[in-house]
Design a protein around this motif. Structure first.
Motif, PDB file in Angstrom:
ATOM      1  N   ALA A 126      27.867  19.506  23.299  1.00 44.89           N
ATOM      2  CA  ALA A 126      26.626  19.609  22.525  1.00 44.89           C
ATOM      3  C   ALA A 126      25.675  20.631  23.149  1.00 44.89           C
ATOM      4  O   ALA A 126      25.076  21.443  22.432  1.00 44.89           O
ATOM      5  N   VAL A 127      25.539  20.609  24.456  1.00 45.97           N
ATOM      6  CA  VAL A 127      24.663  21.567  25.133  1.00 45.97           C
ATOM      7  C   VAL A 127      25.184  22.988  24.921  1.00 45.97           C
ATOM      8  O   VAL A 127      24.420  23.920  24.639  1.00 45.97           O
ATOM      9  N   GLY A 128      26.494  23.155  25.042  1.00 43.80           N
ATOM     10  CA  GLY A 128      27.080  24.476  24.816  1.00 43.80           C
ATOM     11  C   GLY A 128      26.831  24.988  23.405  1.00 43.80           C
ATOM     12  O   GLY A 128      26.464  26.151  23.207  1.00 43.80           O
ATOM     13  N   LEU A 129      26.991  24.111  22.430  1.00 44.84           N
ATOM     14  CA  LEU A 129      26.749  24.517  21.046  1.00 44.84           C
ATOM     15  C   LEU A 129      25.275  24.802  20.793  1.00 44.84           C
ATOM     16  O   LEU A 129      24.927  25.706  20.021  1.00 44.84           O
ATOM     17  N   LEU A 130      24.401  24.039  21.438  1.00 41.58           N
ATOM     18  CA  LEU A 130      22.966  24.317  21.306  1.00 41.58           C
ATOM     19  C   LEU A 130      22.613  25.670  21.911  1.00 41.58           C
ATOM     20  O   LEU A 130      21.778  26.400  21.372  1.00 41.58           O
ATOM     21  N   LEU A 131      23.235  26.004  23.036  1.00 42.76           N
ATOM     22  CA  LEU A 131      22.986  27.314  23.644  1.00 42.76           C
ATOM     23  C   LEU A 131      23.480  28.453  22.761  1.00 42.76           C
ATOM     24  O   LEU A 131      22.932  29.554  22.795  1.00 42.76           O
ATOM     25  N   LEU A 132      24.506  28.173  21.971  1.00 44.49           N
ATOM     26  CA  LEU A 132      25.015  29.163  21.019  1.00 44.49           C
ATOM     27  C   LEU A 132      24.225  29.170  19.717  1.00 44.49           C
ATOM     28  O   LEU A 132      24.572  29.889  18.782  1.00 44.49           O
ATOM     29  N   ARG A 133      23.195  28.339  19.654  1.00 45.63           N
ATOM     30  CA  ARG A 133      22.317  28.210  18.480  1.00 45.63           C
ATOM     31  C   ARG A 133      23.073  27.757  17.240  1.00 45.63           C
ATOM     32  O   ARG A 133      22.857  28.258  16.127  1.00 45.63           O
ATOM     33  N   ALA A 134      23.960  26.799  17.419  1.00 45.55           N
ATOM     34  CA  ALA A 134      24.710  26.242  16.295  1.00 45.55           C
ATOM     35  C   ALA A 134      23.811  25.316  15.481  1.00 45.55           C
ATOM     36  O   ALA A 134      22.799  24.815  15.966  1.00 45.55           O
ATOM     37  N   ASN A 135      24.199  25.098  14.253  1.00 44.43           N
ATOM     38  CA  ASN A 135      23.501  24.175  13.363  1.00 44.43           C
ATOM     39  C   ASN A 135      23.544  22.770  13.963  1.00 44.43           C
ATOM     40  O   ASN A 135      24.513  22.397  14.625  1.00 44.43           O
ATOM     41  N   PHE A 136      22.504  21.974  13.717  1.00 41.03           N
ATOM     42  CA  PHE A 136      22.427  20.636  14.308  1.00 41.03           C
ATOM     43  C   PHE A 136      23.619  19.768  13.904  1.00 41.03           C
ATOM     44  O   PHE A 136      24.157  19.036  14.732  1.00 41.03           O
ATOM     45  N   LEU A 137      24.040  19.839  12.664  1.00 39.96           N
ATOM     46  CA  LEU A 137      25.190  19.035  12.232  1.00 39.96           C
ATOM     47  C   LEU A 137      26.467  19.458  12.949  1.00 39.96           C
ATOM     48  O   LEU A 137      27.318  18.624  13.269  1.00 39.96           O
ATOM     49  N   VAL A 138      26.594  20.741  13.230  1.00 40.62           N
ATOM     50  CA  VAL A 138      27.753  21.240  13.978  1.00 40.62           C
ATOM     51  C   VAL A 138      27.708  20.709  15.405  1.00 40.62           C
ATOM     52  O   VAL A 138      28.737  20.314  15.971  1.00 40.62           O
ATOM     53  N   VAL A 139      26.516  20.660  15.991  1.00 42.12           N
ATOM     54  CA  VAL A 139      26.357  20.141  17.352  1.00 42.12           C
ATOM     55  C   VAL A 139      26.762  18.673  17.408  1.00 42.12           C
ATOM     56  O   VAL A 139      27.543  18.252  18.273  1.00 42.12           O
ATOM     57  N   VAL A 140      26.260  17.886  16.476  1.00 45.49           N
ATOM     58  CA  VAL A 140      26.582  16.450  16.450  1.00 45.49           C
ATOM     59  C   VAL A 140      28.067  16.235  16.198  1.00 45.49           C
ATOM     60  O   VAL A 140      28.717  15.430  16.875  1.00 45.49           O
ATOM     61  N   ALA A 141      28.620  16.972  15.234  1.00 39.90           N
ATOM     62  CA  ALA A 141      30.049  16.815  14.921  1.00 39.90           C
ATOM     63  C   ALA A 141      30.919  17.254  16.099  1.00 39.90           C
ATOM     64  O   ALA A 141      31.914  16.590  16.420  1.00 39.90           O
ATOM     65  N   GLY A 142      30.559  18.332  16.747  1.00 31.49           N
ATOM     66  CA  GLY A 142      31.335  18.806  17.895  1.00 31.49           C
ATOM     67  C   GLY A 142      31.329  17.806  19.036  1.00 31.49           C
ATOM     68  O   GLY A 142      32.363  17.533  19.652  1.00 31.49           O
TER      69      GLY A 142
END
Length: 104
Positions: free
Chosen positions: A74-90
């Motif tokens: 989740a932290v990695g996806l947030l650093l990549l500025r991913a969509n919130f739903l993508v962060v939660v799903a990942g």
């Protein structure tokens, strides 16, 4: 104490806390430094909640399991500025797959 008593007391405490927020004099929260601290309090509280829920197991022991890997994703996806739903799903998929293969 019954469940309903606990629920009603919790509701009263939440209402009292919100009411206290309206009754705090403006001079207490004015000023550049105080306003920065007040603005960052929710961030600090949410960080503490996530940390405790991720790393603390039964009895207060430190637990390193699939939740930590999910948080890392989740932290990695947030650093990549991913969509919130993508962060939660990942994060959920990572934790779920690791638990499915036996890493709890």
């Amino acid at each position: 104490m019954s469940t309903w008593t606990t629920v009603l007391l919790s509701c009263a405490a939440a209402f009292g806390l919100k009411l206290a927020g309206y009754l705090v004099p403006a001079a207490w929260v004015e000023g550049e430094r105080r306003s920065r601290v007040v603005a960052l309090l929710p961030v600090a509280l949410l960080t503490a909640l996530v940390t405790v829920q991720t790393l603390v197991g039964d009895g207060g022991s430190l637990v390193l399991d699939a939740r930590l890997a999910g948080l890392a994703v989740a932290v990695g996806l947030l650093l990549l500025r991913a969509n919130f739903l993508v962060v939660v799903a990942g994060a959920a998929l990572t934790a779920g797959l690791l638990r499915a293969i036996g890493w709890s």
